[in-house]
Structure formats: C-alpha cells, structure tokens
Motif scaffolding. Structure first.
Motif, mmCIF file in Angstrom:
data_model
loop_
_atom_site.group_PDB
_atom_site.id
_atom_site.type_symbol
_atom_site.label_atom_id
_atom_site.label_comp_id
_atom_site.label_asym_id
_atom_site.label_seq_id
_atom_site.Cartn_x
_atom_site.Cartn_y
_atom_site.Cartn_z
ATOM 1 N N UNK A 252 0.980 -1.238 -0.167
ATOM 2 C CA UNK A 252 -0.088 -0.016 -0.024
ATOM 3 C C UNK A 252 0.689 1.096 0.035
ATOM 4 N N UNK A 253 0.286 2.299 -0.383
ATOM 5 C CA UNK A 253 0.904 3.556 -0.509
ATOM 6 C C UNK A 253 0.986 4.293 1.021
ATOM 7 N N UNK A 254 1.678 4.672 1.655
ATOM 8 C CA UNK A 254 1.457 5.433 2.644
ATOM 9 C C UNK A 254 2.418 6.659 2.960
ATOM 10 N N UNK A 270 -0.370 12.776 -3.369
ATOM 11 C CA UNK A 270 0.762 12.991 -4.151
ATOM 12 C C UNK A 270 1.342 11.765 -4.549
ATOM 13 N N UNK A 271 1.323 10.904 -3.615
ATOM 14 C CA UNK A 271 1.900 9.686 -3.800
ATOM 15 C C UNK A 271 1.268 8.649 -5.007
ATOM 16 N N UNK A 272 0.021 8.767 -5.015
ATOM 17 C CA UNK A 272 -0.589 8.161 -6.256
ATOM 18 C C UNK A 272 -0.114 8.900 -7.343
ATOM 19 N N UNK A 273 -0.149 10.054 -7.468
ATOM 20 C CA UNK A 273 0.245 10.862 -8.717
ATOM 21 C C UNK A 273 1.804 10.425 -8.911
ATOM 22 N N UNK A 274 2.466 10.512 -7.982
ATOM 23 C CA UNK A 274 4.190 10.225 -8.156
ATOM 24 C C UNK A 274 4.075 8.820 -8.661
ATOM 25 N N UNK A 275 3.636 7.837 -8.142
ATOM 26 C CA UNK A 275 3.357 6.339 -8.552
ATOM 27 C C UNK A 275 3.236 6.361 -10.158
ATOM 28 N N UNK A 276 1.961 7.013 -10.566
ATOM 29 C CA UNK A 276 2.045 7.047 -11.838
ATOM 30 C C UNK A 276 3.002 7.614 -12.779
ATOM 31 N N UNK A 277 3.515 8.739 -12.270
ATOM 32 C CA UNK A 277 4.476 9.486 -13.179
ATOM 33 C C UNK A 277 5.865 8.531 -13.073
ATOM 34 N N UNK A 278 5.959 7.791 -12.115
ATOM 35 C CA UNK A 278 7.364 6.734 -12.246
ATOM 36 C C UNK A 278 6.985 5.636 -12.897
ATOM 37 N N UNK A 279 5.789 5.305 -13.464
ATOM 38 C CA UNK A 279 5.350 4.265 -14.428
ATOM 39 C C UNK A 279 4.422 3.203 -13.870
ATOM 40 N N UNK A 280 3.722 3.403 -12.784
ATOM 41 C CA UNK A 280 2.909 2.484 -12.358
ATOM 42 C C UNK A 280 1.384 2.821 -13.010
ATOM 43 N N UNK A 281 0.601 1.864 -13.709
ATOM 44 C CA UNK A 281 -0.852 2.283 -14.149
ATOM 45 C C UNK A 281 -1.520 3.037 -13.115
ATOM 46 N N UNK A 286 -4.201 3.635 -7.870
ATOM 47 C CA UNK A 286 -5.499 3.931 -6.960
ATOM 48 C C UNK A 286 -5.846 2.650 -6.029
ATOM 49 N N UNK A 287 -5.557 1.595 -6.594
ATOM 50 C CA UNK A 287 -5.904 0.282 -5.840
ATOM 51 C C UNK A 287 -4.921 0.089 -4.688
ATOM 52 N N UNK A 288 -3.841 0.616 -4.861
ATOM 53 C CA UNK A 288 -2.737 0.397 -3.791
ATOM 54 C C UNK A 288 -2.927 1.423 -2.618
ATOM 55 N N UNK A 289 -3.848 2.369 -2.804
ATOM 56 C CA UNK A 289 -4.060 3.559 -1.970
ATOM 57 C C UNK A 289 -5.583 3.631 -1.230
ATOM 58 N N UNK A 320 -5.132 11.411 -14.665
ATOM 59 C CA UNK A 320 -3.763 11.188 -14.709
ATOM 60 C C UNK A 320 -3.058 12.215 -13.835
ATOM 61 N N UNK A 321 -3.731 13.586 -14.049
ATOM 62 C CA UNK A 321 -2.993 14.613 -13.055
ATOM 63 C C UNK A 321 -3.326 14.565 -11.601
ATOM 64 N N UNK A 322 -4.499 13.591 -11.515
ATOM 65 C CA UNK A 322 -5.140 13.446 -10.259
ATOM 66 C C UNK A 322 -5.709 14.683 -9.658
ATOM 67 N N UNK A 323 -6.255 15.350 -10.631
ATOM 68 C CA UNK A 323 -6.948 16.846 -10.229
ATOM 69 C C UNK A 323 -8.238 16.661 -9.569
ATOM 70 N N UNK A 324 -8.402 17.114 -8.299
ATOM 71 C CA UNK A 324 -9.613 16.755 -7.553
ATOM 72 C C UNK A 324 -10.766 17.910 -7.931
ATOM 73 N N UNK A 325 -11.841 17.385 -8.266
ATOM 74 C CA UNK A 325 -12.948 18.365 -8.359
ATOM 75 C C UNK A 325 -13.643 18.479 -6.926
ATOM 76 N N UNK A 326 -14.116 17.415 -6.222
ATOM 77 C CA UNK A 326 -14.725 17.095 -4.932
ATOM 78 C C UNK A 326 -14.366 16.003 -4.141
#
Length: 568
Positions: A252-254, A270-281, A286-289, A320-326
């Motif tokens: 899990x991401x922590x 930020x870690x979800x976004x970073x994981x994606x930027x580093x190559x994780x689908x 999301x699954x691991x957070x 993909x940018x993990x831009x939060x609306x609400x």
C-alpha cells in the motif's frame, strides 16, 4: 437521505478499471451502481463524466509528525481526498504514555482516524534513552478494548524482538494475539535481510514501511511481508520492481511523516500521482491507496465503491494529473474546488499539564564545550546523508584548543541533548558532519522518538539563546543566528504539537526550514533530518540522552577514544 451521482466514470476495484455508471447512495453508504436510473432520489448530482474513485486510505502515518492536532489534521487532508487514516501515536506516547494515546483517540473528527498501539515506547529501552512515558503489556491490553485500535504499531527494536519470548515486545505481541488473534503487527526493519529477516517475521511482524530497494522489496514480499511504500522508497527502480513483479496485492502507499508546511501541498494524493509518473498504471496506484490498505487493516466497510460500503469517494476532473474536483465523506461533500465548504471540527482538547512539560535547567556556555587535556583527540562522528535519514559512523582526529575540542575548525557541529522529564538530568553530546555551514544554532523538542531537548550548532552563544527560548515557550523548532532568533515554530503541547491553525503553523515552519537552509544545512528535508538524528533504531549512529548509540548493536559509543595517543 438518498442521493444519485449520475454520469460518472466509476472505478471498479475488482476489475481495476473504469465504467460509466450511475451511483445511488442511501444514508452514508453506497447502495446501487447501475447503468440506468431506476430509483428515485432526493438529490441528484451530475458528475459530468468525472472519474469517481474511493476515498484514499493511509494506514501508516503519524499525526504528530504534522505537528498539529487531530481536528486541524482532518481539515487539512480531507481536501486531498484522504478519508481514512490509521495513526500510530508513538510520539505523544513517548512524552505522556497511555494518557497521551487516549487523549488523541478522544478527539473526534470528520476524517475517520483509527489508531495503532505504539509497540516500542521507548523505541529501545530505558537504559539507552529516557522518555516521559512507557507502554507496557497492561497498557496494551487496555488499549485493545478500544474499537478504534486496528493494529500494533511499528515494532522497532530488532534486538529485543529476536532476543527471546520474555522480552517486553514479545510479551506485547503475545497479548495482542491472545486478545485479537488477527490483529496486524506492523514493522520497522530497515536493512534487515537474510536470516535476520526470517527471525523478524517469525516473531509475528509481517509488514514494513521503511526505506526499500528493489532487492528488499522482492525479498520481503517473497517472505510474506506486506510493504507500506512511502515517498522516500519511491523511485523509478522500486516502482518498476513492483510493476514488473505484479506485486499489487502486497503493498500500500503510505505517507508516514508529512510536515505541516508540506501538508498544505498534498498528502497521499501526491504519492498516487507520483507512482503513476514513475510508471505504475494509475488504476493500480488507486488500488494500492484504497483497497489494499483497507484489506490490510481488516476494514471491510470501505476501500471500494460497492453496495454496503461507506460512501467515501473522490470526483476527479482528470485521472492522470489526479486533479480533484470534490471529496465526499459518508456521502456528504466536504470539499469542492469552486465552492467554499467549511469543515466543522470540534476544538481539539488536551489536559492543561500537557502545555507545560519541558523540565531542564537553563544552559550555560560550558554545556556546549568539550574539555580535553590532550592536544588532539580521536572522535566518533555522525555523518548526515543528504537524501536519507540514515547516518554514517565516522572517526575523525580533532585538535584541542585552550583545553577544549575544536570541532568548529573541522567544519563540525555539536549536537547536545538535555533530558527534559526530570528523571536524571542527563546532558550528552554528539559531533555531526554535514549540517550547518554557517555560524548559528537550531533547537527543537521534536526529536524522534524520545523528544528530549536537542540543540545543534557551531556557535556557543547562539546555542545558549536557542535552549533558553525553547524552555521559555515550552517546545518548538527555532533557529538562532548572530544571537537573534531568525525563525520560530512554537509546539506548546508536549513540545511536539501546536494548537494554532494549520495555516499559521505551516508558515512558521516554512520559515524555520528556510532559516536552516540559509545556515547551510543541505538535505531533502532538513527538519526531518535533524529530528531523526535522535532516532535510536535508524542506522547507523544516533544520539539520546545517554550518548551516541550504535543502532545496529544497541551500544553506547563514546564521544572520544580515551586510549588514543596524540601523534606529534
């Protein structure tokens, strides 16, 4: 109240993919996820094609690391999409014992805060460090009665863990197994491998959150460990290892520690976004957070968008940018990017005596001077690493000038610990390389994990002023240069937490960070670097009120080698 969130791309945890759906919510739980609109609802929200994912779940973190109270922490992280955390309150436990833990738990928040029982208070033992509190087997049994306790917090003391069943930590683990046999046992095992790792896991500790390498990831997961991947473990190589081995079920991401000034910028999102930027689908990140952390802590009522689960969710403008609306907590909107929504939190409460807890005499100049009758001394030195909280153990020959070790001429700083709990009055020293390059001093009561008073500096006058100010304000983080206070963060609750609004706290801490960097301290996180110089379970050499500690062998290392002969 019944709600319909229509026209959204819903994340399906079980296929780890998105599907265009309508989502019905009844009261505070998901009710029905479907293609059409067969049910009436009191409120209809058009999702306009946004992405709907479960609320983020952080299962290894410390609220005290953000130096704020639970209510302020709740208000800070909900807008980042974090809806549940499992906090290990071992910082306040080291200061106040079980009373500190129970006080933290008693503060209700909108954010769901569950807790782990601090397993290692003190992190080593009372012969190596002095703390204000101690957690024993009876305390653990009492805390296990509380339904908000979900795990045993990180087990740190490897030597005691593998030292026999009669050690305190093994008695604590046994008490957990007897009371709740499925209780997760969290770990802290940096650089432990091979047979030592097997011995560690054999004792019942089957998770680790410390800094990982590709090799440690593979070894630990293959040995049945669940990994909690924090920021300092995330790079292209480690993410590639997780992806190529398809290890998604086993980590899990922590966040672990997020300082107050960094908390304004983001949290687990930020870690979800970073994981994606580093190559994780992104679907896997999301699954691991969301789901794997919920499953690790046996939280079967959340972590996915499915009937009967708590309606914690995020609407994203862009996946993909993990831009939060609400952000929605139990079906209620707690954050919207274009609407002003004030999160109502009860004022956090702490006993009055928690506001006066630093007891030490005021420092004098000679407290920061190391006498020697020799012309030259061989000293043990802690070398700070710029990208890690680890240190290296060095030996350096230092000159003696006018009867005192001249550490300043060698570019070193003195790190002095003042015991603060009125137990022994210890004052101890360490020499440190790679910290302040300019004359000045830093003082703090936020010292992992024992939280004694810690003064770092190369100017005796500045060090004295810093220590006096810290005592006067009963805790904090401050920088002194040219005998003037350059920046100051007051931590008035136990010397580790502030009750001021997070925005003000963050601004103060940001100024401290800059002032430390202006003095030449070079590190990815200068505040965390200094605060962990006192963490006696982190490699290689750290300092407590008993002196410098070889953390591998758990033995005190002398400041100077008395048998060293001067070479003229």
């Amino acid at each position: 109240m019944n709600q319909l969130i229509k026209n959204v791309q819903v994340y399906n945890t079980f296929t780890q993919s998105f599907e265009k759906k309508n989502v019905y919510i009844q009261e505070d739980k998901f009710y029905y996820i479907c293609d059409d609109e067969p049910l009436e609802s009191q409120e209809v929200i058009d999702g306009q094609g946004k992405y709907m994912i479960p609320g983020l779940i952080d299962i290894h973190m410390h609220i005290e690391s953000s130096m704020t109270v639970p209510g302020e922490f709740s208000k800070a992280v909900l807008p980042h999409g974090v809806t549940t955390v499992v906090a290990d309150p071992h910082e306040i436990a080291n200061v106040f014992g079980i009373r500190g833990i129970e006080t933290m738990i008693s503060n209700d928040t909108t954010l769901d805060i569950f807790y782990g029982i601090p397993s290692s208070v003190p992190s080593t033992n009372e012969h190596l460090e002095t703390t204000g509190g101690k957690i024993d087997v009876d305390d653990v049994k009492q805390l296990l009665e509380n339904p908000r306790i979900l795990c045993l917090g990180e087990v740190m003391n490897f030597k005691d863990l593998v030292g026999g069943q009669d050690t305190l930590i093994n008695q604590i683990i046994q008490a957990c197994h007897e009371k709740r046999w499925q209780l997760p046992i969290e770990g802290h095992c940096p650089k432990i491998t091979g047979l030592d790792l097997a011995r560690y896991i054999y004792q019942g500790v089957d998770a680790d959150h410390t800094q990982q390498t590709p090799e440690s990831i593979v070894e630990k997961i293959k040995n049945g460990m669940f990994l909690e991947i924090q920021r300092k473990s995330m790079n292209a190589d480690t993410i590639r290892t997780l992806v190529e081995h398809q290890f998604y079920e086993y980590f899990a991401l922590v966040t672990d520690d997020v300082m107050a000034d960094q908390l304004e910028q983001g949290h687990l999102n930020l870690l979800v976004k970073l994981a994606y930027d580093l190559g994780m689908p992104i679907e896997k990140a999301i699954y691991c957070a969301t789901y794997t952390p919920a499953r690790r802590m046996h939280m079967i009522d959340r972590g996915c968008i499915a009937p009967g689960k708590i309606a914690d969710f995020i609407l994203l403008d862009d996946l993909y940018s993990f831009s939060i609306d609400s952000v929605y907590k139990k079906g209620q909107c707690v954050y919207h990017q274009t609407k002003q929504i004030e999160i109502q939190e009860q004022q956090s409460h702490f006993p009055q005596e928690f506001y006066h807890s630093l007891y030490a005499r005021q420092a004098k100049n000679e407290d920061f001077m190391i006498p020697s009758s020799k012309k030259e001394v061989l000293c043990h030195v802690m070398e700070v690493q710029p990208h890690s909280t680890f240190t290296k153990h060095l030996q350096m020959k230092l000159p003696v000038k006018d009867g005192y070790v001249d550490y300043q001429s060698a570019g070193l700083c003195l790190l002095t610990i003042f015991e603060r709990y009125q137990k022994n009055g210890h004052i101890t020293h360490a020499l440190v390389k790679n910290t302040l390059q300019t004359k000045g001093a830093v003082a703090t009561s936020w010292a992992h994990d024992h939280h004694n008073i810690m003064i770092l500096g190369n100017s005796i006058e500045d060090m004295v002023i810093a220590q006096h100010q810290l005592l006067q304000q009963q805790g904090g983080y401050l920088v002194v240069q040219n005998q003037k206070i350059q920046a100051n963060t007051v931590l008035n609750i136990g010397g580790i937490v502030s009750d001021q609004p997070l925005k003000e706290l963050a601004q103060d801490l940001r100024q401290v960070r800059k002032a430390m960097e202006d003095l030449g301290y070079v590190h990815d996180n200068v505040i965390m670097s200094l605060s962990t110089l006192s963490l006696p379970v982190s490699p290689e050499l750290k300092v407590t009120d008993y002196g410098m500690l070889d953390t591998y062998h758990q033995i005190i290392v002398p400041l100077m080698e008395e048998s060293y002969e001067n070479v003229d």
